[in-house]
Motif scaffolding. Structure first.
Motif, PDB file in Angstrom:
ATOM      1  N   VAL A  96       0.841  -1.202   0.000  1.00  0.00           N
ATOM      2  CA  VAL A  96       0.000   0.000   0.000  1.00  0.00           C
ATOM      3  C   VAL A  96       0.875   1.251   0.000  1.00  0.00           C
ATOM      4  O   VAL A  96       0.576   2.228  -0.690  1.00  0.00           O
ATOM      5  CB  VAL A  96      -0.961  -0.015   1.209  1.00  0.00           C
ATOM      6  CG1 VAL A  96      -1.675   1.324   1.357  1.00  0.00           C
ATOM      7  CG2 VAL A  96      -1.966  -1.132   1.065  1.00  0.00           C
ATOM      8  N   LEU A 148       2.147   1.842  -3.493  1.00  0.00           N
ATOM      9  CA  LEU A 148       1.057   2.340  -4.329  1.00  0.00           C
ATOM     10  C   LEU A 148       0.783   3.824  -4.068  1.00  0.00           C
ATOM     11  O   LEU A 148       0.665   4.618  -5.007  1.00  0.00           O
ATOM     12  CB  LEU A 148      -0.206   1.525  -4.072  1.00  0.00           C
ATOM     13  CG  LEU A 148      -1.476   2.002  -4.774  1.00  0.00           C
ATOM     14  CD1 LEU A 148      -1.343   1.846  -6.281  1.00  0.00           C
ATOM     15  CD2 LEU A 148      -2.664   1.239  -4.254  1.00  0.00           C
ATOM     16  N   LEU A 149       0.704   4.220  -2.807  1.00  0.00           N
ATOM     17  CA  LEU A 149       0.449   5.622  -2.480  1.00  0.00           C
ATOM     18  C   LEU A 149       1.596   6.518  -2.923  1.00  0.00           C
ATOM     19  O   LEU A 149       1.365   7.633  -3.402  1.00  0.00           O
ATOM     20  CB  LEU A 149       0.199   5.774  -0.978  1.00  0.00           C
ATOM     21  CG  LEU A 149      -1.102   5.165  -0.461  1.00  0.00           C
ATOM     22  CD1 LEU A 149      -1.159   5.259   1.052  1.00  0.00           C
ATOM     23  CD2 LEU A 149      -2.299   5.813  -1.095  1.00  0.00           C
ATOM     24  N   VAL A 209       1.200   7.136  -6.613  1.00  0.00           N
ATOM     25  CA  VAL A 209       0.101   8.077  -6.900  1.00  0.00           C
ATOM     26  C   VAL A 209       0.544   9.497  -6.582  1.00  0.00           C
ATOM     27  O   VAL A 209       0.284  10.426  -7.358  1.00  0.00           O
ATOM     28  CB  VAL A 209      -1.168   7.690  -6.108  1.00  0.00           C
ATOM     29  CG1 VAL A 209      -2.224   8.788  -6.182  1.00  0.00           C
ATOM     30  CG2 VAL A 209      -1.739   6.386  -6.628  1.00  0.00           C
ATOM     31  N   CYS A 236      -7.372  11.806  -4.353  1.00  0.00           N
ATOM     32  CA  CYS A 236      -7.723  10.517  -4.938  1.00  0.00           C
ATOM     33  C   CYS A 236      -7.376   9.375  -3.978  1.00  0.00           C
ATOM     34  O   CYS A 236      -8.156   8.447  -3.789  1.00  0.00           O
ATOM     35  CB  CYS A 236      -6.994  10.339  -6.264  1.00  0.00           C
ATOM     36  SG  CYS A 236      -7.310   8.787  -7.091  1.00  0.00           S
ATOM     37  N   SER A 237      -6.227   9.456  -3.338  1.00  0.00           N
ATOM     38  CA  SER A 237      -5.809   8.416  -2.401  1.00  0.00           C
ATOM     39  C   SER A 237      -6.712   8.342  -1.190  1.00  0.00           C
ATOM     40  O   SER A 237      -7.079   7.260  -0.739  1.00  0.00           O
ATOM     41  CB  SER A 237      -4.374   8.668  -1.947  1.00  0.00           C
ATOM     42  OG  SER A 237      -3.500   8.604  -3.027  1.00  0.00           O
ATOM     43  N   LEU A 247     -10.231   6.971  -2.558  1.00  0.00           N
ATOM     44  CA  LEU A 247     -10.331   5.695  -3.266  1.00  0.00           C
ATOM     45  C   LEU A 247      -9.413   4.593  -2.739  1.00  0.00           C
ATOM     46  O   LEU A 247      -9.817   3.441  -2.669  1.00  0.00           O
ATOM     47  CB  LEU A 247     -10.043   5.903  -4.759  1.00  0.00           C
ATOM     48  CG  LEU A 247     -11.088   6.679  -5.548  1.00  0.00           C
ATOM     49  CD1 LEU A 247     -10.651   6.816  -6.985  1.00  0.00           C
ATOM     50  CD2 LEU A 247     -12.434   6.009  -5.462  1.00  0.00           C
ATOM     51  N   ILE A 248      -8.196   4.929  -2.399  1.00  0.00           N
ATOM     52  CA  ILE A 248      -7.227   3.882  -2.056  1.00  0.00           C
ATOM     53  C   ILE A 248      -7.229   3.554  -0.569  1.00  0.00           C
ATOM     54  O   ILE A 248      -7.277   2.386  -0.168  1.00  0.00           O
ATOM     55  CB  ILE A 248      -5.811   4.292  -2.521  1.00  0.00           C
ATOM     56  CG1 ILE A 248      -5.803   4.446  -4.039  1.00  0.00           C
ATOM     57  CG2 ILE A 248      -4.782   3.284  -2.080  1.00  0.00           C
ATOM     58  CD1 ILE A 248      -4.535   5.037  -4.593  1.00  0.00           C
ATOM     59  N   TYR A 258     -10.293   1.209   1.237  1.00  0.00           N
ATOM     60  CA  TYR A 258     -10.189  -0.231   0.979  1.00  0.00           C
ATOM     61  C   TYR A 258      -8.920  -0.808   1.599  1.00  0.00           C
ATOM     62  O   TYR A 258      -8.945  -1.912   2.134  1.00  0.00           O
ATOM     63  CB  TYR A 258     -10.211  -0.527  -0.520  1.00  0.00           C
ATOM     64  CG  TYR A 258      -9.882  -1.964  -0.817  1.00  0.00           C
ATOM     65  CD1 TYR A 258     -10.799  -2.960  -0.509  1.00  0.00           C
ATOM     66  CD2 TYR A 258      -8.659  -2.330  -1.341  1.00  0.00           C
ATOM     67  CE1 TYR A 258     -10.503  -4.292  -0.739  1.00  0.00           C
ATOM     68  CE2 TYR A 258      -8.356  -3.652  -1.580  1.00  0.00           C
ATOM     69  CZ  TYR A 258      -9.278  -4.633  -1.275  1.00  0.00           C
ATOM     70  OH  TYR A 258      -8.981  -5.947  -1.495  1.00  0.00           O
ATOM     71  N   SER A 259      -7.833  -0.064   1.536  1.00  0.00           N
ATOM     72  CA  SER A 259      -6.585  -0.559   2.117  1.00  0.00           C
ATOM     73  C   SER A 259      -6.709  -0.749   3.623  1.00  0.00           C
ATOM     74  O   SER A 259      -6.174  -1.715   4.167  1.00  0.00           O
ATOM     75  CB  SER A 259      -5.447   0.405   1.803  1.00  0.00           C
ATOM     76  OG  SER A 259      -5.240   0.478   0.421  1.00  0.00           O
ATOM     77  N   ASP A 276     -15.017  -1.752  -3.511  1.00  0.00           N
ATOM     78  CA  ASP A 276     -13.952  -0.879  -4.002  1.00  0.00           C
ATOM     79  C   ASP A 276     -13.963  -0.798  -5.532  1.00  0.00           C
ATOM     80  O   ASP A 276     -13.823   0.279  -6.106  1.00  0.00           O
ATOM     81  CB  ASP A 276     -12.602  -1.373  -3.499  1.00  0.00           C
ATOM     82  CG  ASP A 276     -11.466  -0.516  -3.989  1.00  0.00           C
ATOM     83  OD1 ASP A 276     -11.500   0.714  -3.761  1.00  0.00           O
ATOM     84  OD2 ASP A 276     -10.528  -1.069  -4.595  1.00  0.00           O
ATOM     85  N   THR A 309     -14.753   2.605  -7.682  1.00  0.00           N
ATOM     86  CA  THR A 309     -13.754   3.063  -8.643  1.00  0.00           C
ATOM     87  C   THR A 309     -14.341   3.146 -10.049  1.00  0.00           C
ATOM     88  O   THR A 309     -14.098   4.114 -10.773  1.00  0.00           O
ATOM     89  CB  THR A 309     -12.534   2.126  -8.634  1.00  0.00           C
ATOM     90  OG1 THR A 309     -12.006   2.071  -7.306  1.00  0.00           O
ATOM     91  CG2 THR A 309     -11.456   2.612  -9.577  1.00  0.00           C
TER      92      THR A 309
END
Length: 129
Positions: free
Chosen positions: A28, A31-32, A35, A46-47, A50-51, A54-55, A112, A116
């Protein structure tokens, strides 16, 4: 998460079971970082929307799965090295817990994906993709 279920059936896999949630966190984090790097300040919004939700849910589920695996490993080790009473090991309950955790993880992933998919047009316009 399936790796946690398999490793929980052995008495010597506890160090690996404890490390599994850390790998989720590292993924994670990477990924962040990507982004943020590619989208700048717009990527933070956005993070957050959206991210991260779920994370957080999936990290909680993986942490519970790792805890159950460590608990089962301790039970197996106690039965092997101390009491030789194998009635104490309840694999049906153990597998039932993992089926429930897997269903929760699948439901979170589906939610998620739908969020998205439904908001993809908004984010592509906002991030200038």
């Amino acid at each position: 998460m399936i790796l946690c279920a398999v490793l929980g059936s052995g008495a010597f896999f506890q160090p690996i079971e404890i490390i599994i949630p850390a790998f989720k966190g590292v993924g994670v984090g990477i990924l962040l970082a990507e982004v943020y790097y590619s989208s700048g300040l717009k990527g933070i919004i956005c993070s957050i929307l959206l991210i991260i939700p779920y994370s957080a849910v999936s990290a909680l589920i993986v942490s519970v799965a790792a805890r159950e695996a460590v608990y089962m490993s301790n039970t197996v080790a106690q039965c092997i090295f101390r009491c030789n009473n194998y009635d104490k090991i309840d694999f049906d309950l153990y597998l039932t817990k993992y089926v429930i955790l897997l269903a929760l993880l699948a439901a979170a992933a589906l939610a998620d994906s739908l969020i998205t998919y439904l908001s993809a047009d908004i984010w592509t316009g906002l991030l200038d993709i």
